[in-house]
Design an enzyme around this catalytic site. Structure first.
Site, PDB file in Angstrom:
ATOM      1  N   ALA A  44      31.919  39.200  34.401  1.00 26.59           N
ATOM      2  CA  ALA A  44      31.844  39.094  32.946  1.00 26.59           C
ATOM      3  C   ALA A  44      30.868  40.040  32.256  1.00 26.59           C
ATOM      4  O   ALA A  44      30.990  40.268  31.056  1.00 26.59           O
ATOM      5  CB  ALA A  44      31.479  37.659  32.569  1.00 26.59           C
ATOM      6  N   ALA A  45      29.864  40.554  32.960  1.00 20.11           N
ATOM      7  CA  ALA A  45      28.821  41.341  32.269  1.00 20.11           C
ATOM      8  C   ALA A  45      29.340  42.729  31.882  1.00 20.11           C
ATOM      9  O   ALA A  45      30.206  43.272  32.573  1.00 20.11           O
ATOM     10  CB  ALA A  45      27.604  41.499  33.182  1.00 20.11           C
ATOM     11  N   GLY A  77      29.434  41.278  28.976  1.00 20.64           N
ATOM     12  CA  GLY A  77      29.819  40.162  28.125  1.00 20.64           C
ATOM     13  C   GLY A  77      30.587  40.542  26.872  1.00 20.64           C
ATOM     14  O   GLY A  77      30.708  39.732  25.958  1.00 20.64           O
ATOM     15  N   GLY A  78      31.116  41.766  26.838  1.00 19.59           N
ATOM     16  CA  GLY A  78      31.921  42.169  25.675  1.00 19.59           C
ATOM     17  C   GLY A  78      33.093  41.218  25.469  1.00 19.59           C
ATOM     18  O   GLY A  78      33.319  40.701  24.376  1.00 19.59           O
ATOM     19  N   ASP A  93      29.203  35.280  43.141  1.00 18.31           N
ATOM     20  CA  ASP A  93      30.240  36.216  43.583  1.00 18.31           C
ATOM     21  C   ASP A  93      31.607  35.625  43.208  1.00 18.31           C
ATOM     22  O   ASP A  93      31.977  34.549  43.705  1.00 18.31           O
ATOM     23  CB  ASP A  93      30.132  36.411  45.103  1.00 18.31           C
ATOM     24  CG  ASP A  93      31.052  37.504  45.606  1.00 18.31           C
ATOM     25  OD1 ASP A  93      32.071  37.792  44.933  1.00 18.31           O
ATOM     26  OD2 ASP A  93      30.766  38.074  46.676  1.00 18.31           O
ATOM     27  N   ASP A 135      38.300  41.043  34.997  1.00 10.42           N
ATOM     28  CA  ASP A 135      38.007  42.415  34.568  1.00 10.42           C
ATOM     29  C   ASP A 135      37.016  42.970  35.587  1.00 10.42           C
ATOM     30  O   ASP A 135      35.840  43.130  35.301  1.00 10.42           O
ATOM     31  CB  ASP A 135      37.401  42.349  33.152  1.00 10.42           C
ATOM     32  CG  ASP A 135      37.057  43.714  32.589  1.00 10.42           C
ATOM     33  OD1 ASP A 135      37.606  44.713  33.077  1.00 10.42           O
ATOM     34  OD2 ASP A 135      36.241  43.774  31.660  1.00 10.42           O
ATOM     35  N   CYS A 167      39.739  49.209  33.744  1.00 13.27           N
ATOM     36  CA  CYS A 167      39.660  50.363  32.830  1.00 13.27           C
ATOM     37  C   CYS A 167      39.905  51.608  33.680  1.00 13.27           C
ATOM     38  O   CYS A 167      39.048  52.468  33.804  1.00 13.27           O
ATOM     39  CB  CYS A 167      38.326  50.404  32.092  1.00 13.27           C
ATOM     40  SG  CYS A 167      36.872  50.281  33.144  1.00 13.27           S
TER      41      CYS A 167
END
Ligand code: SAM
Length: 454
Positions: A264-265, A267-268, A314, A333, A386
């Site tokens: 998650a970091a 955190g966008g 993890d 993500d 991405c």
């Protein structure tokens, strides 16, 4: 970068900025992420001037956008390879001469001052002076000749160019050209606080040129430091590419549904999820330093009310998490090559090795397999990278479906399929967003696959 003491003198601290930039460049050249190298530069002992550090960041990024050219120039101009600190100062100074933001004599003078100020470069001050002056005399011929090489022209290692050429035989050139463009500054409007239309009006009132490029996405045409973006400090907007914003729009979370944001970091997407949903959210992040940024983002947005639980864990080992539950929606993500966001991180092609792509694909498959059992029946998992590389994208999605009989792709809103590869939009092709379920009109490179459990 960390804040430093404001400088006491009025003049542009170019020599100092060159020195900081050279420090970061040398470490980046040795394999360190440029952002991390700049953090280290700002933590150097001795007087530190806020403006010099900010300028160093700009100088280091400008140089990174032409790393291959700078390496080739130094190889041409120096009879033998200079020691790394000297090569670094030479590289960032050459990049400033090419960028022509200052008079050439200022750059040369300040480069020599910077060289003299550091014991590792002091003895080479004359060499730096002479080399920069030789470059000035031969610039046109050298630049024209060296830029004929694709590695220099596209500023990426040969294997990176070949990999894209093989996977995108029709469009590899424009893709690589888009990688070299300046990154567009796009913000996400916090719909809890104001509408996208109201924010556009606020920008117009402040005479800030902007264009709507997605549901909540606004492109600010001139780059601004984040603290100066209207509404940023108040949590009314966040910096987030419009393609990245699709993650939350396409996950389509219904009222009260429990969501897992794996990997998650900073955190966008967690922040956007929290803005646009009402149910509990678990955010999992492996790196504790990065996990702290999720919490600070949520605080800025005024969403630190406990509905989002951040766990340092993890994501591939759910049995070690403090939570034991299933989710109606999962966002994955995960780590990837980041080949879709090179215009934001021009160091990426230089930090990756060819074998990384397959290794990352293996890690992503492991994460997908570990998270799938946590998805409730009829629930949906959105897989995002991405990346432009097929191993991490379409091929990954196909293999996942082969391994999991209870998985099928669900249609992505406004798309014909359940999986889509977005290519970075060249800035010249950015147009106002056309509304409805149409994709954003300006975005970075992302792959999305939406899986549904039967
Ligand atoms: C692409 S970034 C996520 C970006 C984030 N979703 C956002 O929108 O701001 C991938 C993150 O995954 C984290 N990560 C990598 N491996 C992980 C793992 N096994 N478990 C949890 N987090 C992991 C990395 O530290 C990194 O912060």
């Amino acid at each position: 970068m960390q804040r430093a003491e404001p400088e006491s003198t009025g003049g542009p601290p170019l020599a100092e900025a060159l020195r900081f930039a050279a420090f970061a460049w040398q470490r980046f050249h040795g394999g360190m992420q440029l952002g991390r190298a700049l953090e280290l530069a700002s933590a150097q002992p001795g007087p530190r001037h806020a403006r010099a550090l900010a300028a160093a960041q700009d100088i280091a990024y400008t140089a990174t956008r032409q790393r291959a050219l700078l390496d080739a120039l130094i190889a041409e101009l120096a009879a033998k390879a200079p020691p790394p600190p000297v090569a670094a100062l030479l590289a960032v100074s050459l990049a400033q001469l090419i960028a022509a933001r200052h008079a050439a004599y200022t750059v040369v003078d300040q480069a020599v001052t910077a060289a003299r100020a550091d014991r590792r470069t002091a003895a080479a001050a004359g060499f730096i002076n002479g080399t920069l002056r030789t470059f000035q005399r031969r610039a046109d011929e050298l630049l024209e000749r060296l830029r004929r090489d694709d590695v220099v022209r596209f500023n990426a290692p040969r294997w990176w160019i070949d990999h894209l050429r093989q996977q995108y035989p029709q469009s590899w050139r424009p893709l690589l050209e888009a990688q070299g463009e300046p990154p567009p500054l796009v913000v996400r409007v916090n719909a809890r606080r104001l509408s996208t239309e109201a924010y556009l009006q606020r920008l117009a009132d402040a005479q800030i040129e902007a264009m709507r490029v997605g549901v909540h996405a606004v492109w600010l045409r001139q780059p601004l430091p984040v603290e100066s973006i209207p509404g940023f400090l108040q949590g009314e907007v966040s910096v987030q590419d419009a393609g990245s914003q699709l993650a939350v729009q396409w996950l389509d979370v219904r009222a009260g549904q429990r969501v897992l944001d794996a990997c998650a970091a900073p955190g966008g997407k967690t922040g956007y999820l929290a803005e646009s949903t009402t149910g509990p959210i678990d955010a999992i992040e492996l790196d504790p330093r990065r996990a702290a940024r999720i919490a600070s983002n949520l605080t800025r947005l005024g969403l630190d009310d406990g509905r989002v639980q951040v766990h340092v864990a993890d994501a591939a080992l759910p049995h070690t998490w403090p939570t034991r539950t299933t989710y109606q929606r999962i966002l994955l993500d995960g780590p990837c090559s980041a080949s879709g966001i090179v215009r934001r991180h021009p160091d990426i092609p230089w930090l990756r090795r060819p074998a990384d792509v397959a290794q990352l694909a293996t890690i992503q498959a492991r994460l997908l397999d570990a998270l799938w059992p946590l998805l409730a029946p009829t629930g949906r998992l959105l897989y995002i990278v991405c990346s432009l590389f097929n191993e991490e994208a379409g091929e990954q999605a196909t293999r996942f479906l082969e391994r999991h009989e209870d998985a099928r792709t669900a249609g992505l809103p406004g798309q014909l399929a359940g999986a889509v590869q977005l290519l970075p939009t060249p800035l010249a092709r950015a147009a106002p967003w056309s509304g409805g379920t149409s994709a954003p009109s300006l975005h970075d490179g992302f792959f999305y696959a939406l899986f549904e459990k039967r």
